[in-house]
Design a protein around this motif. Structure first.
Motif, PDB file in Angstrom:
ATOM      1  N   TYR A   1      61.359  39.454   7.767  1.00  0.00           N
ATOM      2  CA  TYR A   1      61.629  39.791   6.366  1.00  0.00           C
ATOM      3  C   TYR A   1      62.544  38.753   5.723  1.00  0.00           C
ATOM      4  O   TYR A   1      62.306  38.309   4.592  1.00  0.00           O
TER       5      TYR A   1
ATOM      6  N   GLY B   1      60.621  35.560   5.094  1.00  0.00           N
ATOM      7  CA  GLY B   1      59.436  35.671   4.248  1.00  0.00           C
ATOM      8  C   GLY B   1      58.116  35.710   5.003  1.00  0.00           C
ATOM      9  O   GLY B   1      57.057  35.452   4.413  1.00  0.00           O
TER      10      GLY B   1
ATOM     11  N   LEU C   1      57.114  38.482   6.907  1.00  0.00           N
ATOM     12  CA  LEU C   1      56.707  39.846   7.220  1.00  0.00           C
ATOM     13  C   LEU C   1      55.390  40.212   6.544  1.00  0.00           C
ATOM     14  O   LEU C   1      54.493  40.769   7.185  1.00  0.00           O
ATOM     15  N   ASP C   2      55.251  39.896   5.267  1.00  0.00           N
ATOM     16  CA  ASP C   2      54.023  40.237   4.551  1.00  0.00           C
ATOM     17  C   ASP C   2      52.814  39.539   5.173  1.00  0.00           C
ATOM     18  O   ASP C   2      51.739  40.128   5.291  1.00  0.00           O
ATOM     19  N   SER C   3      52.991  38.277   5.587  1.00  0.00           N
ATOM     20  CA  SER C   3      51.887  37.534   6.186  1.00  0.00           C
ATOM     21  C   SER C   3      51.467  38.136   7.520  1.00  0.00           C
ATOM     22  O   SER C   3      50.277  38.249   7.826  1.00  0.00           O
TER      23      SER C   3
ATOM     24  N   LEU D   1      51.920  41.317   8.541  1.00  0.00           N
ATOM     25  CA  LEU D   1      51.290  42.618   8.308  1.00  0.00           C
ATOM     26  C   LEU D   1      49.899  42.449   7.707  1.00  0.00           C
ATOM     27  O   LEU D   1      48.977  43.207   8.032  1.00  0.00           O
ATOM     28  N   GLU D   2      49.726  41.456   6.840  1.00  0.00           N
ATOM     29  CA  GLU D   2      48.416  41.213   6.236  1.00  0.00           C
ATOM     30  C   GLU D   2      47.396  40.800   7.289  1.00  0.00           C
ATOM     31  O   GLU D   2      46.267  41.280   7.297  1.00  0.00           O
ATOM     32  N   TYR D   3      47.833  39.921   8.219  1.00  0.00           N
ATOM     33  CA  TYR D   3      46.911  39.492   9.272  1.00  0.00           C
ATOM     34  C   TYR D   3      46.549  40.653  10.187  1.00  0.00           C
ATOM     35  O   TYR D   3      45.374  40.854  10.530  1.00  0.00           O
TER      36      TYR D   3
END
Length: 266
Positions: free
Chosen positions: A247, A250, A252-254, A256-258
């Motif tokens: 987080y 930067g 974390l979103d990548s 979780l998206e994968y």
């Protein structure tokens, strides 16, 4: 009746399964092999033979392979030592929340030790004129970022969050703690296995914080009487640490998206 292969292993070991001193020395040999692996890989990186990301992949997975081989040797050649490690006991129901309370209570101390270690390393590196990375664990996150769109990410997550914590607990808070406790006493066992736990990981900057973390896991193991509780707390710690760092950087979103769009091979 044991298979001829297991019987051959026991004969080759040349010691009785209850020889805890031999097991204790065996752990030191295992750590030495792991350190040799780390030095060899870092030398290859320094010579330009491998990429930096590949360096950490090899060290992380290679260390776990060495650890697995060591645990296999103990299970095969000295199987009788394992019941005393707590791996055969799931622990009483109260052991699980108690383990969580011990970890939560020690977490502020862990943050303090991390901060104190950062100041110590900064001063040491400044004295020698070296460049100091204030958060060596960021390297791990950049490693994950380098494999975001590949199945290697799942392999690293599996070893970091599941297989790694269990194998490390079995080696250090299981077999190792029991062996040193029988030969040298509880305090010595906790100190020695915690330091070995710190040395096992591939960044010498973090030896002291990791050793303190190992002592926390040892306390959970001793109070709960179950290796599974310590392994669960270890896995929880790795998960929380990884999520916080991801987080902050930067990633974390990548990640979780994968994971959300990943489709296992048919």
């Amino acid at each position: 009746m044991d298979s001829p292969f297991l019987e051959k292993l026991r004969q080759k070991s040349g010691v009785d399964a209850a020889d805890n001193g031999f097991i204790a020395r065996d752990i030191v040999r295992f750590i030495a092999v792991d350190i040799i692996l780390i030095c060899a890989v870092r030398l290859a990186d320094w010579l330009g033979l491998i990429h930096e990301v590949n360096q950490y992949v090899i060290i992380m997975l290679g260390s776990k392979v060495v650890l697995f081989a060591y645990l296999f040797w103990l299970v095969a050649a000295r199987r009788q030592a394992l019941p005393a490690t707590g791996v055969t006991s799931p622990g009483r129901w109260w052991a699980w929340p108690l383990g969580a309370v011990i970890y939560a209570g020690c977490y502020p101390l862990l943050l303090f030790v991390n901060r104190a270690n950062a100041y110590l390393m900064e001063a040491l590196y400044g004295y020698f004129g070296w460049v100091y990375n204030p958060n060596p664990q960021e390297v791990l996150l950049y490693l994950f970022a380098g494999v975001l769109d590949t199945p290697v990410l799942l392999l690293l997550l599996f070893f970091t969050l599941m297989a790694g914590p269990f194998m490390e607990e079995l080696a250090f808070r299981g077999v190792g703690l029991d062996a040193y406790q029988r030969t040298s006493g509880t305090v010595t066992a906790v100190v020695v296995t915690s330091l070995l736990f710190g040395l096992f990981h591939f960044d010498l900057i973090l030896v002291l914080p990791l050793a303190f973390l190992g002592a926390v896991f040892a306390a959970v193991r001793l109070v709960s009487g179950s290796l599974w509780v310590a392994a669960a707390i270890h896995s929880l710690h790795n998960t929380v640490t990884l999520l916080i760092l991801a987080y902050q950087l930067g990633f974390l979103d990548s990640v979780l998206e994968y994971l959300a769009r990943f489709q296992p091979p048919q």
